[in-house]
Design a protein around this motif. Sequence first.
Motif, PDB file in Angstrom:
ATOM      1  N   GLY A  45       0.831  -1.197   0.000  1.00 40.17           N
ATOM      2  CA  GLY A  45       0.000   0.000   0.000  1.00 40.17           C
ATOM      3  C   GLY A  45       0.867   1.248   0.000  1.00 40.17           C
ATOM      4  O   GLY A  45       2.083   1.188  -0.194  1.00 40.17           O
ATOM      5  N   GLU A  46       0.233   2.389   0.225  1.00 38.81           N
ATOM      6  CA  GLU A  46       0.949   3.653   0.199  1.00 38.81           C
ATOM      7  C   GLU A  46       1.882   3.789   1.411  1.00 38.81           C
ATOM      8  O   GLU A  46       1.503   3.478   2.535  1.00 38.81           O
ATOM      9  CB  GLU A  46      -0.036   4.821   0.205  1.00 38.81           C
ATOM     10  CG  GLU A  46      -0.826   4.982  -1.094  1.00 38.81           C
ATOM     11  CD  GLU A  46       0.055   5.491  -2.231  1.00 38.81           C
ATOM     12  OE1 GLU A  46       0.640   6.581  -2.082  1.00 38.81           O
ATOM     13  OE2 GLU A  46       0.143   4.794  -3.261  1.00 38.81           O
ATOM     14  N   VAL A  47       3.094   4.280   1.139  1.00 36.28           N
ATOM     15  CA  VAL A  47       4.039   4.661   2.186  1.00 36.28           C
ATOM     16  C   VAL A  47       4.050   6.190   2.231  1.00 36.28           C
ATOM     17  O   VAL A  47       4.319   6.837   1.217  1.00 36.28           O
ATOM     18  CB  VAL A  47       5.454   4.134   1.905  1.00 36.28           C
ATOM     19  CG1 VAL A  47       6.444   4.660   2.947  1.00 36.28           C
ATOM     20  CG2 VAL A  47       5.459   2.611   1.892  1.00 36.28           C
ATOM     21  N   VAL A  48       3.725   6.754   3.395  1.00 39.50           N
ATOM     22  CA  VAL A  48       3.631   8.210   3.543  1.00 39.50           C
ATOM     23  C   VAL A  48       4.822   8.701   4.362  1.00 39.50           C
ATOM     24  O   VAL A  48       5.091   8.193   5.451  1.00 39.50           O
ATOM     25  CB  VAL A  48       2.308   8.617   4.219  1.00 39.50           C
ATOM     26  CG1 VAL A  48       2.219  10.138   4.337  1.00 39.50           C
ATOM     27  CG2 VAL A  48       1.117   8.070   3.437  1.00 39.50           C
ATOM     28  N   VAL A  49       5.510   9.700   3.827  1.00 38.10           N
ATOM     29  CA  VAL A  49       6.711  10.239   4.461  1.00 38.10           C
ATOM     30  C   VAL A  49       6.527  11.733   4.718  1.00 38.10           C
ATOM     31  O   VAL A  49       6.047  12.460   3.844  1.00 38.10           O
ATOM     32  CB  VAL A  49       7.960  10.005   3.574  1.00 38.10           C
ATOM     33  CG1 VAL A  49       9.166  10.740   4.133  1.00 38.10           C
ATOM     34  CG2 VAL A  49       8.254   8.513   3.466  1.00 38.10           C
ATOM     35  N   GLU A  50       6.922  12.168   5.893  1.00 38.52           N
ATOM     36  CA  GLU A  50       6.892  13.583   6.260  1.00 38.52           C
ATOM     37  C   GLU A  50       8.330  14.063   6.410  1.00 38.52           C
ATOM     38  O   GLU A  50       9.130  13.465   7.135  1.00 38.52           O
ATOM     39  CB  GLU A  50       6.137  13.776   7.568  1.00 38.52           C
ATOM     40  CG  GLU A  50       6.026  15.228   8.020  1.00 38.52           C
ATOM     41  CD  GLU A  50       5.302  15.334   9.353  1.00 38.52           C
ATOM     42  OE1 GLU A  50       4.055  15.315   9.340  1.00 38.52           O
ATOM     43  OE2 GLU A  50       6.005  15.414  10.387  1.00 38.52           O
ATOM     44  N   LYS A  67       1.916   0.103   5.374  1.00 37.47           N
ATOM     45  CA  LYS A  67       1.292  -1.197   5.613  1.00 37.47           C
ATOM     46  C   LYS A  67       2.229  -2.323   5.190  1.00 37.47           C
ATOM     47  O   LYS A  67       1.783  -3.402   4.811  1.00 37.47           O
ATOM     48  CB  LYS A  67      -0.034  -1.302   4.841  1.00 37.47           C
ATOM     49  CG  LYS A  67      -1.056  -0.230   5.179  1.00 37.47           C
ATOM     50  CD  LYS A  67      -2.331  -0.415   4.360  1.00 37.47           C
ATOM     51  CE  LYS A  67      -3.371   0.648   4.670  1.00 37.47           C
ATOM     52  NZ  LYS A  67      -2.932   2.007   4.219  1.00 37.47           N
ATOM     53  N   GLU A  68       3.522  -2.089   5.275  1.00 32.86           N
ATOM     54  CA  GLU A  68       4.489  -3.066   4.796  1.00 32.86           C
ATOM     55  C   GLU A  68       4.574  -4.278   5.727  1.00 32.86           C
ATOM     56  O   GLU A  68       4.107  -4.251   6.859  1.00 32.86           O
ATOM     57  CB  GLU A  68       5.856  -2.408   4.643  1.00 32.86           C
ATOM     58  CG  GLU A  68       5.855  -1.203   3.716  1.00 32.86           C
ATOM     59  CD  GLU A  68       5.399  -1.532   2.302  1.00 32.86           C
ATOM     60  OE1 GLU A  68       6.257  -1.808   1.457  1.00 32.86           O
ATOM     61  OE2 GLU A  68       4.175  -1.510   2.051  1.00 32.86           O
ATOM     62  N   THR A  69       5.200  -5.340   5.226  1.00 32.73           N
ATOM     63  CA  THR A  69       5.280  -6.601   5.961  1.00 32.73           C
ATOM     64  C   THR A  69       6.259  -6.498   7.123  1.00 32.73           C
ATOM     65  O   THR A  69       7.428  -6.161   6.932  1.00 32.73           O
ATOM     66  CB  THR A  69       5.725  -7.734   5.023  1.00 32.73           C
ATOM     67  OG1 THR A  69       4.849  -7.768   3.891  1.00 32.73           O
ATOM     68  CG2 THR A  69       5.678  -9.080   5.739  1.00 32.73           C
ATOM     69  N   ASP A  70       5.753  -6.795   8.329  1.00 32.92           N
ATOM     70  CA  ASP A  70       6.606  -6.768   9.516  1.00 32.92           C
ATOM     71  C   ASP A  70       7.813  -7.675   9.315  1.00 32.92           C
ATOM     72  O   ASP A  70       7.716  -8.754   8.753  1.00 32.92           O
ATOM     73  CB  ASP A  70       5.832  -7.238  10.753  1.00 32.92           C
ATOM     74  CG  ASP A  70       4.790  -6.225  11.216  1.00 32.92           C
ATOM     75  OD1 ASP A  70       4.752  -5.131  10.633  1.00 32.92           O
ATOM     76  OD2 ASP A  70       4.021  -6.537  12.139  1.00 32.92           O
ATOM     77  N   GLY A  71       8.942  -7.229   9.810  1.00 32.66           N
ATOM     78  CA  GLY A  71      10.159  -8.027   9.714  1.00 32.66           C
ATOM     79  C   GLY A  71      10.896  -7.762   8.416  1.00 32.66           C
ATOM     80  O   GLY A  71      12.047  -7.316   8.417  1.00 32.66           O
TER      81      GLY A  71
END
Length: 635
Positions: A45-50, A67-71
């Motif tokens: 999904g979307e990765v949001v960076v500030e 929402k990336e995969t843990d680990g």
Amino acid sequence: MKKLSVLFISFVMAVTLSACSTAPASSETAYKAGTYTGSAQGMNGEVVVEVEVSDDAILSVKITDEKETDGISDPAIETLPAEIVEYQSLGLDTITGCTVTSTAILEAAAKALESAGADLASLQKPVEKIAGETIEKTADVIVVGGGGAGISAAATVASEGKTVILIEKTAALGGNTLASGGVWNAVNAELDALTPSDEGRLSTLRTYLEYDENLFVGEFKNTYSTLKQQINDYLSGDTSTLFDSVEFHLIQSYLGGLREDLDGNTIYGSYDLLNTLVTNSDATISWLKETAGSEFNNTLSEPIGSLWLRSQTPKTSKQVDFFDKPAAYVEKNGGEIIYQTTADELYVENGRIVGVHAVKNDGTEVILHANNGVILATGGFAGNTEMVMKYDNYWGDDLYASIGSTNVSSTVGEGIIMAQKAADADVTGMEFTQLMPIGFASNGRLALGNGTNVMYVTPEGKRFVDEYAERDVISKAAFANGGEQGLFYEIGLKSNVALWQDEDCYEASSIEELAKLINMDPAVLTAEVEKYNGYADAGLDADFGKTVFTTKIETSGDDVYVARAMKPSLHHTMGGLVIDTLCHVYNQSGEVIPGLYAAGEVTGGIHAGNRLGGNAIADIYTFGHIAGQSAANAN
């Protein structure tokens, strides 16, 4: 809690680094002071960076949503934001093993900085990292690869009182094991006794009484005779709880892998290797519990293509029970784990493997000497589409260059290549690769599921296969009946969905509404669902022979109907290095290569043409444990 912690850690690292090492930007990289946001598509999904900037410097980078995969994604999430600040640059290398997440972070940061008026061309000039002094170490055993097989081998060597160094080319342990469903096939009588049986499973058992005995070769024929007696005894007695046996697991694994290539050549798993797997799998779980303190659930599960309910799962998580606890045990007992270090050569002296040459991600040379031996646990090559297509003699025209993969990007087959180059290592079964039928259509990611509570339909809404069948059977049916590149839809209930991905998933309160969302004729899909539910009530599928149904596709309460778009994706390479039951690697003359051991997907001969779901985790940890014992006790 993990995501919040990562965000906080990244922020603190960024502030700390900006305070001690941030150089003011040149006129080419001047900014409009303020805080800016950017986003980019990650794996899930979307990765949001500030990003916060002053007039002349990047002050902080924070990941505010992902929402990336843990680990798997953690190294990129924990490292890149701070490195952007440290180097005042976007010209950073992606983190090996989480390339997609790394790229998303850098792209999102670039969008934010572009809004701040940055000169992106200047910021994206590659950062040159300086190699350190050569690292040279010696241990009894060197393990190459930090997936399930590698950490199992390293923990075993440590438990044998020997020294061990494990090198992992990515920034974290896990590899494909973390990207998998994390289910471990192991026959366990205590769990079977806690698990109710049903008519569908009894029907399945009866089909195993009807095979032609000529289908079984060598010792498999004797095992099949034993299994038939076991099933008859069970069916004549109390059938209220689940039946299982190591003979049943063995025969299912044999039949699941019994395949023909495109030239008509038959392949099946080695009896000795399969027997070693099924008879030692549950004992390996017990060893992991006792040695590392790993915990497992007390209920059985079944992934897609497993053919039976016999999988055990980690209690806390794959990350904790499969990796964190064994890694802590290794380090507590004198072992060492070195990250971001890629092996590229095996050292040979007088025909014996005596060490490994490797390079760290900054170019630092690493020389490792092995007193006893080297264990290759580098995984398969399903992340290397070119290599898969080079060897393929099973899928033919169904494979295509842009096919998705459930694998992490680091699974490229280098362990096989190193062993061939150094010692003329033999390989087997390389022409067979398993496709995962339930890969998300947009990116190939493993969608998870087991086929017992869903139906698979074509883009026109027609059901086309037994959803509980072997993975290659479902994939071939998808290519034959589905849309472009095997596109099909999984129809079920949201309460049963294991993984959601917005781009490929749809939900609705009625089947008719769901059909419209995915451009199907509502009447066709409704009729198929009604027919499927009738089969579920009867416990028998008159169209495709499915016998295992856990739920009907019928909503209750707040539940809704869902559709997930799927395409078969590269999942597991069946072939690899030739080994024996003690994990010695053999050369092309049929001789043991002294000092070289292998375990996990880098090996071949176990699963043959197709692997049962849940057998991979069993394979890598069981044979990793055996390889560790063999290498630790070698002269």
